[in-house]
Write a protein that holds these residues in place. Structure first.
Motif, mmCIF file in Angstrom:
data_model
loop_
_atom_site.group_PDB
_atom_site.id
_atom_site.type_symbol
_atom_site.label_atom_id
_atom_site.label_comp_id
_atom_site.label_asym_id
_atom_site.label_seq_id
_atom_site.Cartn_x
_atom_site.Cartn_y
_atom_site.Cartn_z
ATOM 1 N N ALA A 66 -4.020 2.027 -9.490
ATOM 2 C CA ALA A 66 -2.751 2.526 -10.342
ATOM 3 C C ALA A 66 -1.984 1.160 -9.058
ATOM 4 C CB ALA A 66 -2.007 3.210 -8.699
ATOM 5 N N ASP A 67 -0.851 1.006 -10.050
ATOM 6 C CA ASP A 67 0.317 0.041 -10.303
ATOM 7 C C ASP A 67 0.574 -0.068 -8.434
ATOM 8 O OD1 ASP A 67 -0.277 -0.180 -12.133
ATOM 9 O OD2 ASP A 67 1.885 -0.589 -12.760
ATOM 10 N N SER A 68 1.192 1.109 -7.186
ATOM 11 C CA SER A 68 1.495 1.724 -6.872
ATOM 12 C C SER A 68 0.554 0.556 -5.749
ATOM 13 C CB SER A 68 2.227 2.878 -6.426
ATOM 14 O OG SER A 68 0.977 3.716 -6.526
ATOM 15 N N LEU A 69 -0.777 0.979 -5.381
ATOM 16 C CA LEU A 69 -1.943 0.483 -4.463
ATOM 17 C C LEU A 69 -2.006 -1.248 -4.543
ATOM 18 C CD1 LEU A 69 -4.625 3.257 -4.379
ATOM 19 C CD2 LEU A 69 -2.719 3.052 -3.194
ATOM 20 N N ALA A 70 -2.134 -1.475 -6.101
ATOM 21 C CA ALA A 70 -1.638 -2.987 -6.584
ATOM 22 C C ALA A 70 -0.733 -3.781 -5.668
ATOM 23 C CB ALA A 70 -2.199 -2.644 -8.054
ATOM 24 N N HIS A 71 -0.180 -3.346 -5.864
ATOM 25 C CA HIS A 71 0.954 -3.908 -5.374
ATOM 26 C C HIS A 71 0.679 -4.075 -3.833
ATOM 27 C CE1 HIS A 71 3.166 -3.916 -8.774
ATOM 28 N NE2 HIS A 71 4.104 -4.922 -8.863
ATOM 29 N N GLN A 72 0.332 -3.275 -2.962
ATOM 30 C CA GLN A 72 0.115 -3.425 -1.314
ATOM 31 C C GLN A 72 -1.208 -5.060 -0.856
ATOM 32 O OE1 GLN A 72 -0.056 0.967 0.406
ATOM 33 N NE2 GLN A 72 0.190 1.547 -1.968
ATOM 34 N N VAL A 73 -1.373 -4.068 -2.084
ATOM 35 C CA VAL A 73 -3.096 -4.936 -1.104
ATOM 36 C C VAL A 73 -2.265 -6.113 -0.507
ATOM 37 C CG1 VAL A 73 -4.742 -6.669 -2.751
ATOM 38 C CG2 VAL A 73 -4.429 -4.140 -3.065
ATOM 39 N N PRO A 74 -1.561 -7.173 -1.113
ATOM 40 C CA PRO A 74 -2.092 -8.972 -0.684
ATOM 41 C C PRO A 74 -0.802 -8.766 0.730
ATOM 42 C CG PRO A 74 -0.743 -8.704 -2.889
ATOM 43 C CD PRO A 74 -1.095 -7.706 -2.666
ATOM 44 N N GLY A 75 0.209 -7.322 0.562
ATOM 45 C CA GLY A 75 1.476 -7.496 1.864
ATOM 46 C C GLY A 75 0.072 -6.952 3.117
ATOM 47 N N VAL A 76 -1.043 -5.712 2.464
ATOM 48 C CA VAL A 76 -1.193 -5.133 3.468
ATOM 49 C C VAL A 76 -2.615 -5.792 4.055
ATOM 50 C CG1 VAL A 76 -2.304 -2.722 3.779
ATOM 51 C CG2 VAL A 76 0.085 -2.571 2.859
ATOM 52 N N LEU A 77 -3.491 -5.948 2.771
ATOM 53 C CA LEU A 77 -5.043 -7.023 3.786
ATOM 54 C C LEU A 77 -4.811 -7.818 3.804
ATOM 55 C CD1 LEU A 77 -6.916 -4.191 1.035
ATOM 56 C CD2 LEU A 77 -6.572 -3.878 3.594
ATOM 57 N N GLY A 78 -3.949 -8.905 2.701
ATOM 58 C CA GLY A 78 -3.631 -10.317 3.233
ATOM 59 C C GLY A 78 -4.703 -10.611 2.386
ATOM 60 N N CYS A 79 -4.972 -10.284 1.136
ATOM 61 C CA CYS A 79 -5.670 -11.389 0.174
ATOM 62 C C CYS A 79 -4.832 -10.791 -1.202
ATOM 63 C CB CYS A 79 -7.191 -10.690 0.263
ATOM 64 S SG CYS A 79 -7.047 -8.788 0.080
ATOM 65 N N LYS A 80 -5.968 -11.900 -1.732
ATOM 66 C CA LYS A 80 -5.471 -11.926 -3.165
ATOM 67 C C LYS A 80 -5.749 -11.235 -3.798
ATOM 68 C CE LYS A 80 -4.379 -16.986 -4.409
ATOM 69 N NZ LYS A 80 -4.411 -18.160 -5.233
ATOM 70 N N LEU A 81 -5.404 -10.113 -5.000
ATOM 71 C CA LEU A 81 -5.667 -8.873 -6.257
ATOM 72 C C LEU A 81 -6.569 -9.913 -6.960
ATOM 73 C CD1 LEU A 81 -7.113 -5.981 -6.496
ATOM 74 C CD2 LEU A 81 -4.561 -5.824 -7.851
ATOM 75 N N GLN A 82 -7.780 -9.209 -7.108
ATOM 76 C CA GLN A 82 -8.248 -9.429 -8.723
ATOM 77 C C GLN A 82 -8.909 -8.126 -9.227
ATOM 78 O OE1 GLN A 82 -11.903 -11.719 -9.547
ATOM 79 N NE2 GLN A 82 -11.314 -12.829 -10.803
ATOM 80 N N GLN A 83 -8.677 -7.610 -11.028
ATOM 81 C CA GLN A 83 -8.523 -6.157 -11.186
ATOM 82 C C GLN A 83 -10.217 -6.664 -12.408
ATOM 83 O OE1 GLN A 83 -6.659 -3.045 -11.716
ATOM 84 N NE2 GLN A 83 -4.296 -4.292 -11.377
ATOM 85 N N VAL A 84 -11.192 -5.497 -11.993
ATOM 86 C CA VAL A 84 -11.811 -6.043 -12.945
ATOM 87 C C VAL A 84 -12.248 -4.438 -13.708
ATOM 88 C CG1 VAL A 84 -14.069 -6.397 -12.619
ATOM 89 C CG2 VAL A 84 -12.787 -7.272 -11.303
ATOM 90 N N PHE A 85 -12.539 -4.759 -14.906
ATOM 91 C CA PHE A 85 -12.381 -3.314 -15.525
ATOM 92 C C PHE A 85 -13.499 -4.409 -16.848
ATOM 93 C CE2 PHE A 85 -11.296 -2.209 -20.530
ATOM 94 C CZ PHE A 85 -12.367 -0.728 -20.515
ATOM 95 N N GLY A 86 -14.846 -2.963 -16.357
ATOM 96 C CA GLY A 86 -16.491 -3.314 -17.108
ATOM 97 C C GLY A 86 -16.983 -2.213 -17.363
ATOM 98 N N MET A 87 -18.612 -2.088 -17.731
ATOM 99 C CA MET A 87 -18.459 -1.290 -17.906
ATOM 100 C C MET A 87 -20.414 -1.467 -17.585
ATOM 101 S SD MET A 87 -17.944 -0.997 -22.069
ATOM 102 C CE MET A 87 -16.218 -0.836 -21.249
ATOM 103 N N ALA A 88 -21.523 -1.115 -16.910
ATOM 104 C CA ALA A 88 -22.930 -1.181 -17.306
ATOM 105 C C ALA A 88 -23.621 -1.736 -18.651
ATOM 106 C CB ALA A 88 -23.609 0.122 -17.075
#
Length: 611
Positions: A315-337
């Motif tokens: 969710a976009d709303s959670l994605a936006h929180q990552v840098p500020g709350v966890l203090g790190c960069k976000l990388q989204q991954v979309f894959g399949m086995a």
């Protein structure tokens, strides 16, 4: 002897070699290269144990030697089920060295799944842990015989008998030397499990060539280095944690893998602080828990640089929180086995990182987005994802019917994902084909609505499923977990309406629950949600129907004998027939044996779960 699988067409296989995607090296080349170039560098941390590349190489060779001396080798398969411990990787490389193709079951899998896997691959070797409920006694032997297979060799962690003690086989190489070698690079290296949330997963044969490229290219896109310290908190066997870039990508880059028993925040935060972890891979549900716990433990996260999120739409709303709350960069991954892997790049714009799931890792990835008739959709419009490429498989193992449905005549694999192509060339996942709700002809993508619900500050998890409706065909039911016990459904509907969505997308029903059921890899368990919904629907129908059949009664005590309300045997027979019409087979005798509403609810719940 080789394992059968659907090969890539010759012209495509040659092109993948010519373009350098396939280098005709076995997966063991990853470990061999690092054990030669940096033998004393740290490879695995598991609790208080630390393993260098040389030790990982030696211990896996010990086990490979013992297996080869026992007559196992190329063309054989192994069923493996181990928790997140160093032995998982020792066993994996040992089997690859000996030419034995493993199927790594998730540790949460139980008897039903394990029997299904054994029936499909007929393993000569079984490796597991005595701590798992299936293997605490030797009753598992009968379970395997039940499906027509009995592994010739069984090795167990925690086993008291020397001949079956996995730890002893790893520590010693045996009294006599034995030759072993991996299967050919173009042959099956291992089996992965399909990521569907319902039913027993289908088996995906992965070759050395395609899986090596998968891990190698992922490591390069994610810019992994020898300084990478990767926390493995999700199941190690999952494709995300094994090769996207996962442990294989980290080992290819010369980094170290830190084992965690689960993604539980406080345990992981302590490991991050102790081992200066800089990279972690999680699913969205785990990230939501980390975001809640992190504000009080920020000092433990100072080393964390990258958070990879995959396995489900974030969710976009959670994605936006990552840098500020966890203090790190976000990388989204979309894959399949099954193959295709997409990443947002580390230098992408915030818009791309927060609102898309990235783009493919390879120039050799071919993608098309089509409608239900197979016609390409206009740019920016949602459609079904189809793909083929140098690391996307060509067919499930021994599943001709499934393959006929999953592939078109050009060899494109249809993943079941609904995606949009953005102007930047990134993919945005908007749902799953099977998660799509057809509400009177209007299509609602479940993940789109789930992401909007999670934007409400009181909501931590949301899952949307279809429920049958006589008028519209299907309606939607949203299961919601809230941190606010006073949150009410009208508040959530108002929240959605204020976001400006079409009225037909509003959930027809909102059900607040305490915890969200999850699959083994942390995805929302839609099958379980549908079972909850079906059970509730049937319970309501059954109570309403009984009230219609009895006279002079406006309410029922669920524990009271229904005979006292005037229900007779003919009416019970009629109820049994009506339940059968609804797909629930319950006999008249079963209903008559315990004629209370509570016992009938329990009975139909059991039948629905079994179905």
């Amino acid at each position: 002897m080789t394992i059968e699988f659907n090969h890539w067409p010759l012209d495509r296989a040659q092109r993948y070699r010519d373009e350098g995607y396939w280098i005709d090296k076995p997966l063991t080349h990853i470990l061999q290269t690092r054990s030669q170039s940096q033998p004393h560098a740290l490879a695995i941390v598991c609790g208080e144990r630390r393993f260098s590349y040389a030790e990982l190489d030696q211990l896996s060779s010990n086990l490979a030697t013992r297996l080869a001396a026992s007559g196992l080798g190329k063309g054989d398969t192994a069923l493996v089920q181990l928790p997140n411990i160093a032995e998982f990787y020792i066993v994996l490389f040992a089997l690859l060295k000996a030419g034995i193709a493993p199927l790594n079951a998730l540790y949460s899998h139980r008897k039903l799944e394990l029997k299904s896997y054994a029936k499909q691959i007929v393993p000569r070797l079984l490796i597991a842990s005595r701590e798992h409920e299936v293997f605490r006694s030797d009753s598992y032997i009968a379970d395997f015989k039940e499906v027509g297979t009995h592994p010739e060799i069984t090795l167990l962690l925690g086993e008291s008998r020397h001949e079956k003690n996995l730890a002893e086989w790893i520590e010693t190489s045996g009294r006599r030397a034995a030759n072993f070698s991996p299967t050919e690079p173009g042959e099956v290296a291992l089996f992965q499990l399909s990521g569907g949330s319902t039913g027993t997963p289908k088996l995906i044969p992965r070759t050395h060539n395609d899986y090596h490229y998968n891990a190698r290219a992922s490591a390069q896109v994610c810019e992994l280095t020898a300084q990478t310290r990767f926390l493995c908190a999700l199941p190690a066997a999952h494709n995300f944690l094994l090769s996207s870039p996962g442990a294989l990508g980290v080992l290819y880059a010369g980094g170290a893998v830190i084992m965690a028993p689960s993604p539980e925040p406080l345990t992981c935060f302590a490991l991050i602080q102790r081992h200066e972890v800089n990279t972690v891979a999680l699913v969205p549900s785990a990230v939501a828990l980390w975001l809640q716990a992190a504000p009080e433990h920020r000092e433990q996260l100072h080393s964390l640089e990258f958070l990879q999120v995959g396995g489900a739409c974030f969710a976009d709303s959670l994605a936006h929180q990552v840098p500020g709350v966890l203090g790190c960069k976000l990388q989204q991954v979309f894959g399949m086995a099954e193959g295709l892997i997409n990443y947002t790049r580390l230098d992408d714009s915030d818009e791309q990182i927060f609102t898309t799931q990235g783009r493919p890792i390879s120039p050799g990835d071919e993608i098309k987005i089509v409608d239900e008739q197979g016609i390409p959709v206009a740019d920016g419009q949602p459609g079904m994802l189809a793909t083929r490429g140098p690391y996307t498989f060509c067919g499930y193992y021994r599943s001709p019917e499934q393959n006929a449905q999953a592939f078109d005549n050009e060899g494109y694999y249809y993943s079941g994902d609904l995606v949009q192509l953005t102007p930047t060339g990134d993919l945005r996942v908007v749902g799953r084909v099977k998660d799509q709700i057809n509400r009177g002809g209007e299509k609602v993508a479940s993940e789109e609505i789930e992401n909007l619900i999670v934007m409400h500050p009181d909501v931590t998890h949301a899952g949307l499923v279809a429920m049958p409706d006589d008028r519209l065909g299907e309606k939607s039911c949203a299961f919601v977990v809230s941190r606010n016990p006073n949150l009410k459904p009208p508040t959530l509907r108002r929240h959605l309406m204020e976001l400006g969505i079409a009225e037909y997308k509003l959930p027809d029903r909102i059900r607040l629950i305490e915890t969200m059921p999850l699959t083994a890899v942390g995805k929302i368990d839609k099958k379980h949600l549908r079972q909850l919904l079906a059970a509730e629907t049937t319970r309501t129908w059954l109570q309403t129907r009984v009230l219609q059949l009895v006279e002079d009664c406006e309410d029922l005590d669920p524990e009271e004998n229904l005979i006292f309300y005037g229900l007779d045997s003919l009416q019970v027979m009629k109820l049994a027939a009506e339940l059968k019409e609804r797909g629930i087979v319950v006999s008249f005798e079963e209903l008559a044996d315990s004629p209370t509403l509570a016992s009938w609810w329990s009975l139909v719940d059991t039948r629905q779960k079994a179905a």
